[in-house]
Design a protein around this motif. Structure first.
Motif, PDB file in Angstrom:
ATOM      1  N   HIS A  72       0.820  -1.215   0.000  1.00 14.15           N
ATOM      2  CA  HIS A  72       0.000   0.000   0.000  1.00 14.15           C
ATOM      3  C   HIS A  72       0.850   1.260   0.000  1.00 14.15           C
ATOM      4  N   ILE A  73       2.160   1.096  -0.290  1.00 10.51           N
ATOM      5  CA  ILE A  73       3.081   2.232  -0.342  1.00 10.51           C
ATOM      6  C   ILE A  73       3.613   2.393  -1.756  1.00 10.51           C
ATOM      7  N   GLY A  74       3.668   3.622  -2.222  1.00 13.37           N
ATOM      8  CA  GLY A  74       4.338   3.950  -3.475  1.00 13.37           C
ATOM      9  C   GLY A  74       5.582   4.756  -3.159  1.00 13.37           C
ATOM     10  N   TYR A  75       6.722   4.363  -3.698  1.00 14.44           N
ATOM     11  CA  TYR A  75       8.000   5.005  -3.353  1.00 14.44           C
ATOM     12  C   TYR A  75       8.744   5.381  -4.620  1.00 14.44           C
ATOM     13  N   MET A  76       9.064   6.666  -4.751  1.00 19.37           N
ATOM     14  CA  MET A  76       9.902   7.122  -5.854  1.00 19.37           C
ATOM     15  C   MET A  76      11.195   7.665  -5.270  1.00 19.37           C
ATOM     16  N   PRO A  77      12.299   6.921  -5.387  1.00 24.80           N
ATOM     17  CA  PRO A  77      13.567   7.351  -4.790  1.00 24.80           C
ATOM     18  C   PRO A  77      14.205   8.483  -5.580  1.00 24.80           C
ATOM     19  N   GLU A  78      15.117   9.188  -4.923  1.00 27.79           N
ATOM     20  CA  GLU A  78      15.843  10.258  -5.605  1.00 27.79           C
ATOM     21  C   GLU A  78      16.720   9.680  -6.709  1.00 27.79           C
ATOM     22  N   TYR A 112      -4.387   4.624 -18.766  1.00 24.16           N
ATOM     23  CA  TYR A 112      -5.081   5.757 -18.148  1.00 24.16           C
ATOM     24  C   TYR A 112      -4.104   6.905 -17.903  1.00 24.16           C
ATOM     25  N   TRP A 113      -2.936   6.594 -17.325  1.00 24.65           N
ATOM     26  CA  TRP A 113      -1.980   7.646 -16.983  1.00 24.65           C
ATOM     27  C   TRP A 113      -1.318   8.227 -18.228  1.00 24.65           C
ATOM     28  N   LEU A 114      -1.010   7.361 -19.207  1.00 24.12           N
ATOM     29  CA  LEU A 114      -0.408   7.878 -20.437  1.00 24.12           C
ATOM     30  C   LEU A 114      -1.359   8.821 -21.156  1.00 24.12           C
ATOM     31  N   ASP A 115      -2.639   8.474 -21.170  1.00 20.86           N
ATOM     32  CA  ASP A 115      -3.640   9.362 -21.784  1.00 20.86           C
ATOM     33  C   ASP A 115      -3.774  10.648 -20.982  1.00 20.86           C
ATOM     34  N   LYS A 116      -3.768  10.526 -19.663  1.00 19.01           N
ATOM     35  CA  LYS A 116      -3.927  11.702 -18.806  1.00 19.01           C
ATOM     36  C   LYS A 116      -2.785  12.685 -19.008  1.00 19.01           C
ATOM     37  N   THR A 143       5.157   4.612 -10.000  1.00 20.35           N
ATOM     38  CA  THR A 143       5.053   4.699  -8.542  1.00 20.35           C
ATOM     39  C   THR A 143       3.602   4.672  -8.074  1.00 20.35           C
ATOM     40  N   VAL A 144       2.690   5.197  -8.895  1.00 19.74           N
ATOM     41  CA  VAL A 144       1.289   5.323  -8.463  1.00 19.74           C
ATOM     42  C   VAL A 144       0.359   4.321  -9.129  1.00 19.74           C
ATOM     43  N   LEU A 145       0.889   3.421  -9.967  1.00 20.17           N
ATOM     44  CA  LEU A 145       0.048   2.480 -10.697  1.00 20.17           C
ATOM     45  C   LEU A 145      -0.857   1.654  -9.783  1.00 20.17           C
ATOM     46  N   HIS A 146      -0.346   1.229  -8.631  1.00 23.69           N
ATOM     47  CA  HIS A 146      -1.115   0.347  -7.744  1.00 23.69           C
ATOM     48  C   HIS A 146      -1.983   1.126  -6.749  1.00 23.69           C
ATOM     49  N   GLU A 147      -2.126   2.432  -7.003  1.00 22.38           N
ATOM     50  CA  GLU A 147      -2.988   3.309  -6.199  1.00 22.38           C
ATOM     51  C   GLU A 147      -2.666   3.197  -4.704  1.00 22.38           C
ATOM     52  N   PRO A 148      -1.443   3.541  -4.324  1.00 19.70           N
ATOM     53  CA  PRO A 148      -1.026   3.397  -2.924  1.00 19.70           C
ATOM     54  C   PRO A 148      -1.758   4.355  -1.997  1.00 19.70           C
ATOM     55  N   GLU A 149      -1.917   3.928  -0.752  1.00 21.49           N
ATOM     56  CA  GLU A 149      -2.519   4.796   0.268  1.00 21.49           C
ATOM     57  C   GLU A 149      -1.487   5.765   0.827  1.00 21.49           C
ATOM     58  N   LEU A 150      -0.217   5.352   0.803  1.00 17.67           N
ATOM     59  CA  LEU A 150       0.885   6.191   1.267  1.00 17.67           C
ATOM     60  C   LEU A 150       1.879   6.345   0.124  1.00 17.67           C
ATOM     61  N   LEU A 151       2.137   7.579  -0.250  1.00 17.37           N
ATOM     62  CA  LEU A 151       3.046   7.871  -1.356  1.00 17.37           C
ATOM     63  C   LEU A 151       4.251   8.619  -0.801  1.00 17.37           C
ATOM     64  N   ILE A 152       5.465   8.090  -1.063  1.00 14.75           N
ATOM     65  CA  ILE A 152       6.696   8.693  -0.560  1.00 14.75           C
ATOM     66  C   ILE A 152       7.549   9.091  -1.761  1.00 14.75           C
ATOM     67  N   LEU A 153       7.808  10.383  -1.881  1.00 22.46           N
ATOM     68  CA  LEU A 153       8.522  10.915  -3.031  1.00 22.46           C
ATOM     69  C   LEU A 153       9.768  11.646  -2.560  1.00 22.46           C
ATOM     70  N   ASP A 154      10.924  11.215  -3.055  1.00 24.78           N
ATOM     71  CA  ASP A 154      12.204  11.815  -2.684  1.00 24.78           C
ATOM     72  C   ASP A 154      12.678  12.686  -3.847  1.00 24.78           C
ATOM     73  N   GLU A 155      12.640  13.998  -3.665  1.00 19.63           N
ATOM     74  CA  GLU A 155      12.999  14.985  -4.693  1.00 19.63           C
ATOM     75  C   GLU A 155      12.264  14.700  -6.011  1.00 19.63           C
ATOM     76  N   PRO A 156      10.926  14.710  -5.998  1.00 22.72           N
ATOM     77  CA  PRO A 156      10.170  14.333  -7.200  1.00 22.72           C
ATOM     78  C   PRO A 156      10.269  15.329  -8.348  1.00 22.72           C
ATOM     79  N   TYR A 157      10.657  16.580  -8.077  1.00 16.52           N
ATOM     80  CA  TYR A 157      10.675  17.586  -9.135  1.00 16.52           C
ATOM     81  C   TYR A 157      12.014  17.657  -9.862  1.00 16.52           C
TER      82      TYR A 157
END
Length: 308
Positions: A72-78, A112-116, A143-157
């Motif tokens: 239930h966690i989505g993680y995008m590392p730096e 869905y996301w590619l179209d969005k 990172t968000v494909l599985h629709e996580p309840e907790l999303l952790i993003l490390d320097e996402p920009y």
């Protein structure tokens, strides 16, 4: 939703985290701030069970965290972790299956996301064909494909131009409004002010600050007000008396001024306006709150000086 309790961690006698406790509520964006080497990434890796703490526990919805919670966690590392020889579609299927999704589910969610994001023609491209910003966008999607309840993003920009930064920012706001919890580690103080509900500041392995962004700014304000007016600067200065101090002045055009004034003693904003009305033509007046960058520097810079 997420509770970090008395976490400590050392690597080869180097203290990375020292008794750090903090928490993120359901449906909020929580900013994790700190200079490079402060311990933020170590804390994120502990939450994701990549490394184990020496002391302390992590709880999810009150329960001590187990590997089951990772679903239930989505993680995008730096450090971006995309396999360059794989296509966008194959990569999404690979990571989606690791999170428990079927190939059919991954394909539907990816479309869905590619179209969005209006990037459907990337689907068959190899990761190595993408620019840094394009690859970053693909990693966010994975990172968000599985629709996580907790999303952790490390320097996402990192690697995004202003348009794509705004795109991701709006998606994070939308997810928060859906009840998702988002932990955002970033050096982008402007985005912290725009979207974070609460923040914590870590420096030299310790938590130095935690609270709501608005409350932190309110606590650290210095009685500064800005006045934008048309008229004569001499008339403005003469109207003031010893209860006010001019901090700085901008002169964007011939007769337009923006002046920051600091209150002295018991004087109020009303008092300031009373002495100015009739002397100059006031276009706008507002209280100047410290930016999160101002607050970050004011806390971290003295600590850095002490360490030298």
């Amino acid at each position: 939703m997420l509770s970090v309790e008395h976490i400590s961690k050392s690597f080869f006698r180097k203290q990375a985290l020292d008794d750090v406790s903090l928490g993120a509520e359901k449906g909020e964006i929580f900013g994790l701030l700190g200079p490079n080497g402060a311990g933020k990434t170590t804390l994120i890796r502990i939450i994701n069970r990549i490394v184990e703490p020496d002391n302390g526990v992590v709880r999810i919805n009150g329960a001590i965290m187990t590997r089951k919670h990772l679903e239930h966690i989505g993680y995008m590392p730096e450090e971006r972790g995309l396999y360059k020889s794989m296509t966008v579609e194959d990569h999404a299927v690979f990571l989606g299956r690791l999170r428990g999704l079927s190939k059919q589910d991954v394909t539907a969610k990816l479309n869905y996301w590619l179209d969005k994001f209006e990037i459907g023609d990337w689907k068959k491209k190899r990761i190595e064909e993408l620019s840094k910003g394009m690859a970053q966008k693909v990693q966010f999607i994975c990172t968000v494909l599985h629709e996580p309840e907790l999303l952790i993003l490390d320097e996402p920009y990192s690697g995004f131009d202003p348009i794509n930064t705004e795109l991701i920012k709006n998606e994070l706001i939308h997810m928060r409004n859906q009840g998702k919890t988002i932990v955002l580690s970033t050096h982008n103080m402007k985005s912290v002010e725009e979207i974070c509900d609460r923040v914590a500041l870590i420096h030299h392995s310790k938590k130095l600050l935690e609270g709501r962004v608005a409350d932190i700014q309110e606590e650290r304000k210095e009685g500064l007000y800005a006045i934008r007016f048309r008229g004569n600067m001499i008339a403005f200065a003469n109207a003031l008396w010893s209860g006010f101090e001019v901090v700085d002045t901008e002169n964007p055009s011939d007769n337009l001024f923006i002046v920051r004034v600091k209150m002295r003693g018991e004087n109020t904003f009303d008092d300031l306006l009373k002495v100015l009305i009739g002397q100059v033509k006031i276009e706008a007046a507002w209280e100047v709150l410290p930016t999160m960058q101002d607050i970050f520097i004011s806390i971290v810079q003295p600590k850095l000086t002490e360490a030298l």
